[in-house]
Design an enzyme around this catalytic site. Structure first.
Site, mmCIF file in Angstrom:
data_model
loop_
_atom_site.group_PDB
_atom_site.id
_atom_site.type_symbol
_atom_site.label_atom_id
_atom_site.label_comp_id
_atom_site.label_asym_id
_atom_site.label_seq_id
_atom_site.Cartn_x
_atom_site.Cartn_y
_atom_site.Cartn_z
ATOM 1 C CG ASN A 14 -1.332 -4.679 -4.403
ATOM 2 O OD1 ASN A 14 -0.476 -4.333 -5.203
ATOM 3 N ND2 ASN A 14 -1.922 -3.820 -3.595
ATOM 4 C CG ASN A 58 -5.664 -3.336 -6.749
ATOM 5 O OD1 ASN A 58 -6.386 -2.812 -5.918
ATOM 6 N ND2 ASN A 58 -4.630 -4.101 -6.399
ATOM 7 C CB CYS A 100 -0.932 0.007 1.207
ATOM 8 S SG CYS A 100 -2.022 1.447 1.251
ATOM 9 N NE ARG A 119 -6.500 -7.532 -3.870
ATOM 10 C CZ ARG A 119 -5.438 -8.284 -3.573
ATOM 11 N NH1 ARG A 119 -5.313 -9.501 -4.076
ATOM 12 N NH2 ARG A 119 -4.468 -7.811 -2.820
#
EC number: 5.1.1.7
Length: 266
Positions: A150, A183, A73, A202
């Site tokens: 991710n 995502n 993130c 996501r």
């Protein structure tokens, strides 16, 4: 149980930090979903759990508002870095995530950057359901895929204002090609050093900004031969800067702002 927290945002991409260095707190998925509820809880796209670390300034783990974990993130990493630099007075810190140890820096203009690590480009690393060229997926719209820890799926469009981000985001987030969901983002290339980006995250839905999505969008644009090594990314919430030389880690820079802090009591 009382949970102390800090809420921040990066171009509208909001996240919560829970500092467990002094008092460890257990946050199971059902509690994270309660905290993430925008009507009944605090509300956020992601939550970052901060813990002690022997070989970095701090250890970080991340969770989506729906209680699922994620490895990266960019917004919350930069927010935690800003918090740590405020505590130490230093202009750079390191944080350990499941992506490894990431270096973060504060720039003279107040923006915070993070080396997000190498992008993952192989189908098995993203992961996809079967072997294929990740630069051109066999899906309507001809997207590209990569992972920043991710999974990401990038569509390049002529007019981003004509895209139904919610409908297409929902559709492709759960497409069978992505066993862990993905995502989804939509890119309009303005020129080789500027793009507009709209995001479906996501586990979070439409987001005004996202650090990892911005990185993935630029990586996929460079792989397609559309972008230079240094790109300004204009999200709905504001501007980010992403740089990738095709060999080293992806550099992400942008603003981070505190919103409020408080205590949540069950």
């Amino acid at each position: 149980m009382t949970i102390a927290f800090e809420k921040m945002h990066a171009n509208g991409d909001d996240f919560v930090i829970v500092d467990c260095r002094m008092r460890d707190v257990t946050l199971p998925p059902d509690l994270i979903r309660r905290l993430g509820d925008r009507q009944r809880g605090i509300g956020f796209n992601q939550i970052a759990i901060l813990r002690h670390c022997e070989n970095a300034t701090a250890d970080l783990s991340f969770w989506n508002a729906d209680g699922t974990s994620l490895a990266a993130c960019g917004s919350a990493t930069r927010g935690v870095a800003g918090k740590l630099m405020g505590e130490t007075g230093a202009d750079d810190v390191t944080v350990r995530t499941s992506r490894g140890i990431l270096r973060c820096m504060r720039h003279p203009d107040g923006q915070i950057s993070v080396d997000m690590g190498l992008p993952l480009l192989l189908w098995s690393e993203i992961p996809l359901a079967e072997a294929m060229d990740t630069a051109r997926l066999p899906l309507a719209g001809d997207p590209a895929a990569c992972s920043m820890g991710n999974p990401h799926c990038t569509f390049f469009v002529d007019d981003i204002d004509q895209v139904d981000v919610e409908a297409r985001g929902r559709e492709f987030e759960t497409h069978p090609l992505f066993p862990n969901r993905t995502n989804v983002h939509f890119v309009q290339v303005l020129d080789p050093v500027r793009i507009r980006l709209r995001i479906w995250e996501r586990g979070a839905g439409i987001s005004p900004g996202s650090g990892s999505c911005s990185c993935a969008a630029v990586v996929n644009g460079i792989r397609r031969g559309l972008l230079s090594e240094d790109v300004d990314v204009l999200c709905d919430g504001g501007l980010l800067r992403v740089s990738w030389n095709g060999r080293d880690g992806v550099q992400l820079a942008g603003p981070v702002e505190p919103v409020f802090c408080g205590e949540w009591t069950a």
